[in-house]
Design an enzyme around this catalytic site. Structure first.
Site, PDB file in Angstrom:
ATOM      1  N   GLY A 113       0.788  -1.214   0.000  1.00 51.79           N
ATOM      2  CA  GLY A 113       0.000   0.000   0.000  1.00 51.79           C
ATOM      3  C   GLY A 113       0.823   1.269   0.000  1.00 51.79           C
ATOM      4  CB  CYS A 114      -0.099   4.646   1.201  1.00 51.44           C
ATOM      5  SG  CYS A 114      -1.697   4.838   0.373  1.00 51.44           S
TER       6      CYS A 114
END
Length: 349
Positions: free
Chosen positions: A138-139
């Site tokens: 993810g981020c």
């Protein structure tokens, strides 16, 4: 031997304004109170413009299967990745054949052979170049990716390159899921980008990676999710995330700095992943930072949206290309786990 950030390169798909995205696609999918909520979220997202490899105003993929989305991922991600990597290599004065390791981070598309193999082929990397794929983190994935390539450079004394490439526009959800508030938030924030960073061994000519650190609160793992469904990948984003972040961020950052004899006022460059305006507000409050410290992060959110893993590298690039580049940079990114990652970079002579 240190590893030094010697070059950065980015590639962005065509941009669209937040208002165009709202009026041209999302507005017609809501009615009544749901429309009022969605319009408010879009208006207060902190995003004015973002990029979309697959612009829903022009092409609605919300009813596509995951298989069809993955095929499109390679079509769109390959040229973006090639452009970003080529620019980073040029910026660093490196040839693709010199790389000892090529790492790719992406949570928005999967294929085998993947971006690592296909770009290594197309860009002329040596057949002995090692490859690493970092998926579904993810981020925050750019920072464990940076740690991996930095450790390789330090241990092997050879250049390495990290590419973060995300196409969140491929994962617009079908109408039944789209009215969920968490889906509205994700559809109002996320964007597409590819950013590459090249590292060299040594102490001169860039920013030395001094340390990468992490804290994961597994007791809150259900608050942020990225589920593979038959209709693409679906984001789960609880409004409690900023509260959890506020519990851990100061302790992690102060610990990272203390190990290098530094305190918060010593840092003159902040690259904070803009998961949304509330995330930036929490970081600013907990670290007691002036508005100017997060200007680059808010600027990237405004102009590019939340591009997942490449975002913190877009902010770093903005900081390093400023008229007066910082001496010390702290990079922060957050994602599923809940996980907080931090990196400390020092400008070298």
């Amino acid at each position: 031997m240190a590893s030094v950030v010697a070059g950065l390169g980015s590639a962005l798909p065509p941009s669209v304004t937040q208002q165009e995205m709202w009026e041209g696609f999302f507005a017609r999918h809501y009615s009544g109170s749901a429309r009022a909520v969605a319009e408010r979220i879009f208006a207060h997202s902190g995003v004015t413009r973002r990029q979309a490899a697959v612009n829903p105003v022009l092409e609605d993929v919300s009813d596509w299967s995951t298989e069809r989305r993955m095929r499109r991922y390679l079509v769109e991600a390959l040229p973006l990745g090639k452009e970003a990597v080529s620019r980073a290599l040029t910026d660093a004065g490196l040839d693709a054949a010199e790389l000892g390791l090529f790492a790719v981070c992406s949570c928005t598309g999967y294929a085998t052979p993947g971006l690592d193999i296909l770009l290594a082929r197309d860009l002329g990397m040596a057949d002995t170049t090692q490859r690493l794929m970092v998926g579904h983190m993810g981020c925050y994935a750019a920072l464990p990716g940076l740690a991996a390539v930095s450790d390789f450079v330090t241990a092997r004394g050879r250049p390495a390159l990290l590419l973060c490439a995300e196409l969140t526009s491929l994962h617009i959800q079908p109408a039944p899921a789209r009215t969920d508030t968490q889906q509205i938030v994700s559809h109002a924030l996320f964007s597409d980008a590819a950013v590459a960073v090249a590292l060299r061994p040594g102490e001169a000519g860039g920013y030395a990676v001094r340390e990468v650190a992490a804290v994961t609160d597994t007791s809150t793992s259900e608050l942020m999710t990225w589920e593979v469904t038959d209709a693409g990948f679906r984001m789960g984003l609880s409004p409690q995330v900023p509260q959890v972040l506020s519990t851990h961020v100061r302790r992690m950052v102060e610990g990272l700095l203390a190990r290098h004899g530094l305190r918060l006022p010593d840092v003159d460059g902040w690259a904070v992943h803009p998961g949304g305006p509330r995330i930036l507000d929490v970081v600013q409050r907990e670290l007691e930072l002036p508005d100017v410290a997060l200007a680059a992060s808010r600027g990237v959110l405004d102009e590019h949206g939340n591009c997942s893993s490449p975002t913190v590298l877009l902010i770093l690039d903005r900081l390093l290309r400023a008229p007066a580049p910082p001496q010390w940079v702290v990079m922060l990114a957050f994602g599923p786990g809940l996980t907080l990652y931090g990196a400390l970079l020092q400008r070298s002579a």
